[in-house]
Design a protein around this motif. Structure first.
Motif, PDB file in Angstrom:
ATOM      1  N   GLU A  90     -37.721  45.080  15.905  1.00  0.00           N
ATOM      2  CA  GLU A  90     -36.391  44.846  15.330  1.00  0.00           C
ATOM      3  C   GLU A  90     -36.201  43.406  14.872  1.00  0.00           C
ATOM      4  O   GLU A  90     -35.256  43.102  14.142  1.00  0.00           O
ATOM      5  CB  GLU A  90     -35.288  45.180  16.346  1.00  0.00           C
ATOM      6  N   GLN A  95     -36.331  35.344  12.128  1.00  0.00           N
ATOM      7  CA  GLN A  95     -36.163  35.151  13.566  1.00  0.00           C
ATOM      8  C   GLN A  95     -37.502  34.817  14.222  1.00  0.00           C
ATOM      9  O   GLN A  95     -37.582  33.941  15.077  1.00  0.00           O
ATOM     10  CB  GLN A  95     -35.570  36.405  14.204  1.00  0.00           C
ATOM     11  N   LYS A 118     -28.239  39.333  17.795  1.00  0.00           N
ATOM     12  CA  LYS A 118     -28.552  39.277  16.361  1.00  0.00           C
ATOM     13  C   LYS A 118     -28.411  37.847  15.815  1.00  0.00           C
ATOM     14  O   LYS A 118     -27.729  37.592  14.822  1.00  0.00           O
ATOM     15  CB  LYS A 118     -27.683  40.248  15.579  1.00  0.00           C
TER      16      LYS A 118
END
Length: 138
Positions: A90, A95, A118
């Protein structure tokens, strides 16, 4: 010099401050000359400089994608070595690239926090306490 959030962005002076600006300036001059003279030769100059700008863009784009793939592979291996599990799918590429600056001690917890909240790459970098430098990516 120790790398941290404030100084981690890197530039290649010959590329960023010489080649790109000079090529853009030459393109603008070619467009001006074409508009003033409107002949075939000046039109070819415009097309030539436009192609050079496209080539410069893609040279940078492709090299960054290769560096991204290498960094993702490194972080997947590091996560597996620290946890015995696969890096969560994910996570977005940005990131993962931000997490590469986290020390091993905070990497796993910060990965979990990035997924749960997130977090943006900038937010991840700002949360890092023990910066792990990356002097190779430009």
């Amino acid at each position: 010099m120790e790398q941290n959030y404030k100084n981690h962005i890197r530039f290649n002076p010959a590329y960023h401050f010489v080649a790109v600006p000079i090529t853009f300036l030459a393109f603008c001059c070619a467009v001006y000359a074409f508009l003033k003279h409107s002949d075939f030769t000046h039109g070819l100059m415009v097309v030539g400089f436009l192609l050079l700008i496209v080539a410069l863009f893609f040279a940078r784009y492709f090299s960054l994608r290769v560096q991204d793939r290498a960094a993702r592979a490194e972080e997947r291996l590091r996560y597996f070595m620290l946890t015995g599990k696969a890096l969560p799918t994910e996570l977005r590429m940005g990131q993962i690239l931000a997490l590469r600056f986290a020390s091993d001690e905070e990497f796993v917890a910060l990965t979990d926090q990035a997924l749960r909240e997130k977090l943006s790459p900038k937010e991840i970098k700002l949360l890092i306490k023990n910066w792990r430098a990356d002097y190779y990516r430009i």
